[in-house]
Every structure is written in C-alpha cells, then in structure tokens.
Design an enzyme around this catalytic site. Structure first.
Site, PDB file in Angstrom:
ATOM      1  CE1 TYR A  69       5.758  71.697  -8.256  1.00 18.79           C
ATOM      2  CE2 TYR A  69       5.025  70.153  -6.654  1.00 18.79           C
ATOM      3  CZ  TYR A  69       5.413  70.375  -7.598  1.00 18.79           C
ATOM      4  OH  TYR A  69       3.825  69.273  -8.399  1.00 18.79           O
ATOM      5  NE  ARG A  96       1.361  64.824   1.235  1.00 18.17           N
ATOM      6  CZ  ARG A  96       0.778  63.179   0.681  1.00 18.17           C
ATOM      7  NH1 ARG A  96       1.093  63.022   2.197  1.00 18.17           N
ATOM      8  NH2 ARG A  96       0.794  62.999  -0.179  1.00 18.17           N
ATOM      9  NE  ARG A 130      -2.334  56.546  -6.756  1.00 20.37           N
ATOM     10  CZ  ARG A 130      -1.298  55.783  -6.182  1.00 20.37           C
ATOM     11  NH1 ARG A 130      -0.992  56.098  -8.364  1.00 20.37           N
ATOM     12  NH2 ARG A 130      -0.855  56.188  -6.021  1.00 20.37           N
TER      13      ARG A 130
END
Length: 481
Positions: A242, A289, A414
């Site tokens: 991004y 992040r 996850r």
C-alpha cells in the site's frame, strides 16, 4: 489465481510440544504486562489486523463487524487491532473507513463492544491505511478499445502514421504476444496482463504527485477520529502493498525529495507520524506496522528496515509491528475481471506461508529479521516495543521469541482466527484444549475472493444453533463457536 509455493513442498504440522502448567504461566514473559506508550497491556499477546470483509459497501460498521471483534475480545488478548481502515473517503467495497465523522457512531459501538466483551482487559487499536487505485484485469478487447492511450510509437510500430485510431486499436489487438512485447511499453503490458495499478512514482498524476502534501493531514484527521471513537491507540499501516510501504520501498524512485535514498524514502512516513502525533497528543499510543523485508527483486532489505525502524523509534513511535512481503510486484496473474492480489507471489508467501514449505518452514520466518531490527533499536538507545507475528501458534514459540530478543510482544493472527480463546485457555493451563491452526490458508483464499473470512476448523459446525450468524451464501458460520 494460482499462488506461489516453495519448490521443496515439505509438509509441516503444528508444534506438538507440551503446554505450560500454572507455574510456567506465572513465570512466563508472554503473560507479563507491558507498557505501549501510555497504555499497559495485561499480557504480551497481540491479535494483528485481519480484514474480514464484513463492513457495509459504504465502509460502515455492521452487526457482523461487531460480532467478529467481540469474539476475539472474549478470549482476552492483551491487544486487538482492527482491520486496515481507510483514511480517504473513496469507495473500497466492504472495508471499514474512518475518513469522515459520519463513521464515528459505528466505530464507537465497536470500541464499546470490545471493552464490554473483554471486561476492559483487551486494548483496542485501529490500523489506518491509504491505498492507491487498482483496476481489474480487462479482457484484451476491452483494453485495446477503451483503456490504451494510442501513442505515436504505436503508430510507428504498425507503420500506420495516418491511420484512424479505431484501426490502430484493432491492429494492436490482433498482434501476437511476441509482437505486443515489442509494441507496448512495460507498463502497458502490465495493465493488459495484470490490470492497471497506480504507483507512488506516477508523479505525472497530480493526486499522486501531491501525496506528501495531502497524506499527513488525512492520516492525522483519521487518528483524531480514532481517539474520539474510544480506541486505545492507532497503528499506521506502513506495510505490504500500500501507499506508505511503497514510499519506503527501494523501488520508490521519486525525484521530489520523497524517493531514492533511504533518508528521503522515510521522509513521508515521518511527516505522517508527526502530523498524527500533533493531532492526538503525546499521551495517546501511536505505532506502525512495517516490513522487515519487501521480499521482491530490488525491494527494501533488512538493512533498510533497521534504518527505518531506528528513525521511527527516534521520532517517538510507541510500538513497531513487523511483517514481511505481501507486494503487488510479484503477484500472480489474475483472471480476467479480477484484480491482482498481493499475497499470491513469493513475497505473499513470505507474509502468509502455508503448511507446505521449504527448509525454513512456515513458522517463524520473520524471527531473524525481527531480532536484528530490535537489536538495532536497542543499540540506538530506544525501548520501543517490537511486535512479531508469523506462524506463532504455540506458547513455546511465543515465549522463545520474547526470551531470545526477537520481540517484546507476540502476534497471533491465523491462530487467533482458528481459536479466539487461545489466550484464555493457555493462561488457564488448558493449552491442550486449544484448536490449533493447520495453516492451509483457507482463510487467505476467502480473503482473495473478497468473501467473509472464516476458518475451516469451525465454520461448518453448529450451523443450526439459535442465533448463529451465517455467511451471505448461508453455508458458513461467521464467528467461532
């Protein structure tokens, strides 16, 4: 679309080591508190941002969004990070937005929901993101009829200097693959084969050229809304495919002082952070992040990440959460009518490896890089907490990462999706009751298709239970039992 996989194809299974008893839990690093800026986490457990595709098409919080985060909060991790939430008011499908005050009521409901479900124990952060334009891969006919800008070089190649444009387009569409590679530029070929994708280096486009002037204020306004909505802190999304990660990447060749050398590539991320800090104050946690490595050819390396992390720590970041890869540059070719997905190439595998892997394996691929980055920050005199994630599913893995100096906080993505109660179960000495992630990346495949993300270990169970919230097709439950 087909995802990249390591050629070795070694099959791995989750760690089968004994789980800790009550004494080991009491003496562990994982379940000790830690300060993140002005906020104290009750444990060093962290659920990173995951996009569940549950917002409305207008970017609003829905009952499904509330149920998703409420379920994680019931497991009481130290921190929970809300999905990548758009800072600009542009259409982006069922992804959350924080680009206008009209989103505040829904976001306030979300913070209240998490606080209530965790009895105030879980701190809630929101990840805020900017992204550039990307289009679906067109059919060749549509590309040549509608999207390609006919240039003099196209006419020259076809020897049609005076031909009408319709005829030029038709001739180009009839060329063989070999001829197309001679007639079209690399960017045109990419738009044909992958779909058009805007880059931070497209400075001939005024909106892209002006990003350094517009983004600091846009991020700052979003962060101020986050504080007003009741979030405990914000995470600036400087990772993956991004906008902000693209400024940091070694592929950023802008010549306006915001690309090229490392000091120029970190300039906008620092300016965004400075603007955010000015809006939210010194007592509000702000972190980011970022990537430990781009994992693409000519991309940023660990050396770059060490430099960036030190600069961000020096600027006052309250935490740095490390990921890796997940770039568009090596993404697999999408089907016609679909958009490129940045987790299908080798860099995407580095971000979300599956149980079929290479000799390094799917668990802990980011540990060595995180160790180096954390050590560099400590040598520079900063105590900025480092969050590490990537295949962590067992207490022993997390504890080793903390004790070895790889990180200060362990991220479970996850694994938390597979069992949101991991944290409560392990802390209670019931680790043997944990539902372990098996890393098939079933959840990633759903994300790729922009379908509500669930886990194969629980999404077909108890579908007829009273009050169960089901997926749009009615075949899957949306939260873990």
């Amino acid at each position: 679309m087909t995802a990249w996989r390591p050629p070795e194809r070694i099959k791995y299974t989750p760690l089968a080591a004994p789980w800790p008893d009550a004494d080991e839990i009491r003496s562990s690093q994982l379940f000790r508190p830690i300060k993140v800026g002005s906020v104290q986490l009750t444990s060093r457990t962290w659920v990173p941002a995951m996009v569940p595709w549950r917002a409305s098409e207008e970017g609003e919080v829905t009952p499904s969004v509330l149920a998703w985060y409420e379920r994680f909060a019931r497991g009481r991790p130290g921190a929970l990070v809300v999905e990548a939430t758009g800072v600009r008011d542009v259409a982006s499908g069922p992804l959350l937005r924080i680009s206008d005050d009209r989103f505040l009521p829904g976001l306030a409901k979300l913070t209240e929901c998490v606080r209530r479900a965790s009895q105030g124990e879980t701190k809630l952060f929101i990840q805020i993101i900017d992204f550039l334009s990307i289009r679906r891969r067109p059919s060749p006919q549509k590309y040549f009829e509608r999207f390609l800008e006919v240039m003099p070089r196209h006419r020259e190649f076809l020897q049609m200097p005076d031909g009408d444009e319709t005829g030029v387009r038709a001739r180009l569409a009839a060329l063989s693959e070999t001829e197309l590679e001679q007639a079209l530029s690399a960017r045109e070929l990419e738009s044909l084969r992958q779909g058009f994708r805007e880059r931070v280096t497209d400075t001939e486009v005024s909106a892209v050229r002006d990003l350094p002037a517009t983004l600091p204020g846009v991020f700052a306004a979003a962060a101020a809304r986050a504080r007003r909505a009741g979030f405990d802190g914000v995470e600036l999304h400087y990772a993956h495919a991004y906008t902000m990660a693209s400024f940091l990447s070694a592929r950023n060749t802008r010549s306006d002082g915001y690309g090229g050398a490392r000091a120029q590539r970190i300039r906008l991320p620092l300016e965004v952070y400075s603007a955010v800090r000015a809006h939210v104050g010194s007592d509000y946690p702000v972190g980011c992040r970022m990537l430990a490595e781009d994992c693409i050819e000519s991309g940023s390396t660990i050396d770059d990440a060490e430099y960036f992390a030190e600069r961000l720590a020096a600027a006052g970041m309250d935490f740095i959460s490390l990921s890796r890869g997940g770039k568009f540059e090596d993404a697999s070719q999408p089907k016609i009518g679909e958009a490129a997905y940045p987790y299908t190439g080798r860099s995407g595998y580095e971000c979300m490896p599956s149980y079929y892997s290479d000799a390094i394996g799917p668990f802990g691929r980011n540990n060595d890089a995180s160790t180096r980055i954390r050590a560099q920050i400590r040598r520079a005199g900063f105590e900025t907490p480092i969050v590490l994630s990537g295949g962590i599913h067992h207490f022993n893995q997390a504890e080793h990462a903390l004790r070895s100096g790889a990180a200060d906080i362990a991220g479970f993505a996850r694994q938390a999706l597979a069992d949101p109660d991991w944290f409560a179960k392990v802390r209670a000495g019931a680790g043997d009751k944990v539902r372990l992630c098996i890393y098939t990346n079933y959840c990633e495949a759903l994300d790729q298709r922009h379908r509500e993300v669930t886990c194969e270990l629980w999404d077909r169970s108890g579908l007829d239970e009273p009050g169960v919230m089901l997926s749009a097709d009615g075949k899957r439950r949306l939260v873990a039992p």
